[in-house]
Design a protein around this motif. Structure first.
Motif, PDB file in Angstrom:
ATOM      1  N   LEU A 174      10.324  -1.973  11.092  1.00  0.00           N
ATOM      2  CA  LEU A 174      11.506  -1.119  11.220  1.00  0.00           C
ATOM      3  C   LEU A 174      11.332   0.101  10.335  1.00  0.00           C
ATOM      4  CD1 LEU A 174      14.263  -3.890  10.916  1.00  0.00           C
ATOM      5  CD2 LEU A 174      13.477  -2.777  13.025  1.00  0.00           C
ATOM      6  N   PRO A 175      11.937   1.216  10.699  1.00  0.00           N
ATOM      7  CA  PRO A 175      11.796   2.423   9.880  1.00  0.00           C
ATOM      8  C   PRO A 175      12.724   2.409   8.671  1.00  0.00           C
ATOM      9  CG  PRO A 175      13.168   2.881  11.781  1.00  0.00           C
ATOM     10  CD  PRO A 175      12.674   1.469  11.949  1.00  0.00           C
ATOM     11  N   GLY A 176      12.412   3.278   7.710  1.00  0.00           N
ATOM     12  CA  GLY A 176      13.306   3.538   6.586  1.00  0.00           C
ATOM     13  C   GLY A 176      13.528   2.366   5.658  1.00  0.00           C
ATOM     14  N   ALA A 177      14.637   2.442   4.936  1.00  0.00           N
ATOM     15  CA  ALA A 177      14.958   1.431   3.931  1.00  0.00           C
ATOM     16  C   ALA A 177      15.128   0.048   4.549  1.00  0.00           C
ATOM     17  CB  ALA A 177      16.228   1.837   3.182  1.00  0.00           C
ATOM     18  N   ASP A 178      15.687  -0.020   5.773  1.00  0.00           N
ATOM     19  CA  ASP A 178      15.840  -1.322   6.427  1.00  0.00           C
ATOM     20  C   ASP A 178      14.488  -1.974   6.666  1.00  0.00           C
ATOM     21  OD1 ASP A 178      18.573  -1.041   6.449  1.00  0.00           O
ATOM     22  OD2 ASP A 178      18.686  -0.379   8.538  1.00  0.00           O
ATOM     23  N   HIS A 210       0.835  -1.196   0.000  1.00  0.00           N
ATOM     24  CA  HIS A 210       0.000   0.000   0.000  1.00  0.00           C
ATOM     25  C   HIS A 210       0.874   1.252   0.000  1.00  0.00           C
ATOM     26  CE1 HIS A 210       0.982   0.612   4.252  1.00  0.00           C
ATOM     27  NE2 HIS A 210       0.711  -0.667   4.447  1.00  0.00           N
ATOM     28  N   PRO A 211       0.304   2.409  -0.307  1.00  0.00           N
ATOM     29  CA  PRO A 211       1.084   3.648  -0.324  1.00  0.00           C
ATOM     30  C   PRO A 211       1.782   3.901   1.011  1.00  0.00           C
ATOM     31  CG  PRO A 211      -1.045   4.011  -1.341  1.00  0.00           C
ATOM     32  CD  PRO A 211      -1.093   2.633  -0.736  1.00  0.00           C
ATOM     33  N   GLY A 212       3.029   4.284   0.936  1.00  0.00           N
ATOM     34  CA  GLY A 212       3.824   4.556   2.126  1.00  0.00           C
ATOM     35  C   GLY A 212       4.678   3.396   2.577  1.00  0.00           C
ATOM     36  N   MET A 213       4.358   2.205   2.127  1.00  0.00           N
ATOM     37  CA  MET A 213       5.104   1.030   2.570  1.00  0.00           C
ATOM     38  C   MET A 213       6.537   1.046   2.040  1.00  0.00           C
ATOM     39  SD  MET A 213       3.895  -2.954   2.484  1.00  0.00           S
ATOM     40  CE  MET A 213       3.100  -2.858   4.111  1.00  0.00           C
ATOM     41  N   PHE A 214       6.737   1.623   0.834  1.00  0.00           N
ATOM     42  CA  PHE A 214       8.079   1.677   0.238  1.00  0.00           C
ATOM     43  C   PHE A 214       8.470   3.119  -0.102  1.00  0.00           C
ATOM     44  CE2 PHE A 214       6.576  -2.645  -1.358  1.00  0.00           C
ATOM     45  CZ  PHE A 214       7.226  -3.345  -0.363  1.00  0.00           C
ATOM     46  N   PRO A 267      10.776   7.346  -3.323  1.00  0.00           N
ATOM     47  CA  PRO A 267      10.280   8.588  -2.713  1.00  0.00           C
ATOM     48  C   PRO A 267       9.491   9.492  -3.653  1.00  0.00           C
ATOM     49  CG  PRO A 267      12.604   8.806  -3.233  1.00  0.00           C
ATOM     50  CD  PRO A 267      12.238   7.390  -3.553  1.00  0.00           C
ATOM     51  N   GLY A 268       9.271   9.075  -4.889  1.00  0.00           N
ATOM     52  CA  GLY A 268       8.615   9.939  -5.861  1.00  0.00           C
ATOM     53  C   GLY A 268       7.107   9.932  -5.831  1.00  0.00           C
ATOM     54  N   GLY A 269       6.494   9.242  -4.868  1.00  0.00           N
ATOM     55  CA  GLY A 269       5.042   9.208  -4.788  1.00  0.00           C
ATOM     56  C   GLY A 269       4.478   7.844  -5.123  1.00  0.00           C
ATOM     57  N   VAL A 270       3.145   7.770  -5.156  1.00  0.00           N
ATOM     58  CA  VAL A 270       2.469   6.475  -5.262  1.00  0.00           C
ATOM     59  C   VAL A 270       2.812   5.737  -6.553  1.00  0.00           C
ATOM     60  CG1 VAL A 270       0.363   7.499  -6.244  1.00  0.00           C
ATOM     61  CG2 VAL A 270       0.245   5.288  -5.060  1.00  0.00           C
ATOM     62  N   LEU A 271       2.955   6.432  -7.662  1.00  0.00           N
ATOM     63  CA  LEU A 271       3.275   5.745  -8.912  1.00  0.00           C
ATOM     64  C   LEU A 271       4.671   5.132  -8.858  1.00  0.00           C
ATOM     65  CD1 LEU A 271       1.754   8.211 -11.547  1.00  0.00           C
ATOM     66  CD2 LEU A 271       0.731   6.144 -10.580  1.00  0.00           C
ATOM     67  N   ASP A 272       5.606   5.840  -8.263  1.00  0.00           N
ATOM     68  CA  ASP A 272       6.953   5.278  -8.107  1.00  0.00           C
ATOM     69  C   ASP A 272       6.943   4.073  -7.162  1.00  0.00           C
ATOM     70  OD1 ASP A 272       8.144   6.970  -9.854  1.00  0.00           O
ATOM     71  OD2 ASP A 272       9.157   8.214  -8.356  1.00  0.00           O
ATOM     72  N   GLU A 273       6.115   4.139  -6.136  1.00  0.00           N
ATOM     73  CA  GLU A 273       6.024   2.998  -5.226  1.00  0.00           C
ATOM     74  C   GLU A 273       5.458   1.765  -5.935  1.00  0.00           C
ATOM     75  OE1 GLU A 273       5.281   3.235  -0.913  1.00  0.00           O
ATOM     76  OE2 GLU A 273       4.435   5.208  -1.367  1.00  0.00           O
ATOM     77  N   ILE A 274       4.486   1.970  -6.802  1.00  0.00           N
ATOM     78  CA  ILE A 274       3.921   0.846  -7.559  1.00  0.00           C
ATOM     79  C   ILE A 274       4.991   0.243  -8.458  1.00  0.00           C
ATOM     80  CG2 ILE A 274       2.275   0.202  -9.363  1.00  0.00           C
ATOM     81  CD1 ILE A 274       0.366   2.299  -8.166  1.00  0.00           C
ATOM     82  N   LYS A 275       5.770   1.082  -9.132  1.00  0.00           N
ATOM     83  CA  LYS A 275       6.840   0.575  -9.993  1.00  0.00           C
ATOM     84  C   LYS A 275       7.866  -0.208  -9.178  1.00  0.00           C
ATOM     85  CE  LYS A 275       6.380   4.472 -13.201  1.00  0.00           C
ATOM     86  NZ  LYS A 275       7.010   5.730 -13.679  1.00  0.00           N
ATOM     87  N   PHE A 276       8.217   0.329  -8.014  1.00  0.00           N
ATOM     88  CA  PHE A 276       9.176  -0.363  -7.151  1.00  0.00           C
ATOM     89  C   PHE A 276       8.616  -1.711  -6.711  1.00  0.00           C
ATOM     90  CE2 PHE A 276      10.699  -1.412  -2.883  1.00  0.00           C
ATOM     91  CZ  PHE A 276      12.068  -1.415  -3.072  1.00  0.00           C
TER      92      PHE A 276
END
Length: 320
Positions: free
Chosen positions: A301-305, A45-49, A54-63
């Motif tokens: 855990l927070p952040g990239a980890d 879901h949005p915010g999980m990655f 960091p570019g927003g919801v579309l970037d998160e979907i691509k990731f």
């Protein structure tokens, strides 16, 4: 079994195996090298990655797609601009991902379904009509409905009974819920859309909601008797409310359209709590579930980890 039946069954099984094999090859070919697609349709879901993308919801979907996820869940998509809803739907189609649920109607402290008041009815039906429009823009098939609270509000003219029970008897409340769900279903059936009813736990998160248990949701769906009214089985909530997860899933199976995950305690990724998610996911896969398992939980855990930990947790739970 006679020979003709045996041969026909063998040919059918062979054809199904070849089709499944070709589907798996196509899926693996789509995913980037080194990140095969998951066996079940887990939906972040949005915010999980948001740190990794960091570019927003579309970037998160691509990731998420690059990590092998095949679904996406966005409870709050109704609040996004229409153009963004359409962009999300278009990207999901391009990445061969399913759109998971969004929240169409969720009332936690008002008896919007349990009490037959015109104002409640209009509020609910308006939210369903809006959900039809949102689903059309983002490509959703399912959306969540939480059918309000139980009727336990007292006023000057009507008091609780001497035991502090509901003002309106439970049976009448249930009848009201069924009647309104039937009206909602009538709006959805022409569009082939499905509202999924989500039982929620009273013990930690949502005390007082009308719908709590899987058997209660199952009875409602049977009574409504519509392909547009099914169950969202949230594994986190049902572990708290009733446990006995796999047997209860089996008993409700023909009315379940959607799952959500989250470990308990803590409501974080699989492996952080008491639920044996690998066994649960294996069971869903063996039963042939091809829909979405929404990842409705936080990161431990927070952040990239933390984002890496979520991906690893699902790789581990998906290794069956």
């Amino acid at each position: 079994m006679n020979r003709r039946t045996f041969v026909s069954s063998a040919l059918a099984a062979t054809g199904a195996a070849l089709l499944a094999g070709s589907s798996r090859l196509a899926a693996q070919a789509f995913a980037p090298k080194g990140n095969p697609r998951f066996r079940l349709g887990y939906g972040p879901h949005p915010g999980m990655f948001s740190t990794s993308a960091p570019g927003g919801v579309l970037d998160e979907i691509k990731f998420a797609a690059d990590q092998g996820f095949t679904a996406w869940e966005d409870n709050g998509i109704s609040g996004r601009p229409a153009a963004e809803q359409e962009a999300i739907g278009s990207l999901l189609r391009d990445r061969q991902m399913q759109m998971g649920v969004f929240v169409a109607h969720a009332s936690f402290d008002e008896p919007t379904f349990a009490v037959a008041k015109p104002a409640y009815r209009e509020q609910v039906l308006a939210s369903i009509r809006n959900a039809v429009e949102v689903a059309g823009r983002c490509g959703a098939k399912w959306f969540t409905v939480v059918p309000g609270s139980v009727d336990q509000q007292s006023d000057k003219t009507e008091r609780w009974n001497r035991y502090g029970g509901p003002r309106l008897a439970e049976g009448y409340q249930t009848a009201n819920v069924i009647a309104l769900l039937r009206e909602c279903s009538a709006l959805l059936e022409p569009h082939g859309l499905i509202m999924v009813l989500e039982p929620l736990n009273w013990y930690r998160d949502h005390g007082g909601v009308f719908l709590q248990k899987s058997d209660q949701a199952y009875a409602l769906c049977k009574a409504v008797n519509s392909p547009s009214c099914k169950i969202l089985f949230d594994i986190y909530h049902q572990q708290i409310t009733e446990g006995n997860l796999i047997p209860n899933i089996d008993r409700c199976w023909d009315e379940i359209a959607y799952f959500q995950a989250g470990d308990n305690p803590g409501r974080k990724e699989p492996g952080t709590g008491e639920i044996n998610y690998r066994n649960v996911f294996r069971h869903l896969h063996r039963r042939g579930f091809t829909g979405v398992v929404g990842m409705e939980h936080g990161n431990s855990l927070p952040g990239a980890d933390g984002e890496t930990a979520v991906i690893r947790a699902y790789r581990d739970a998906d290794a069956f």
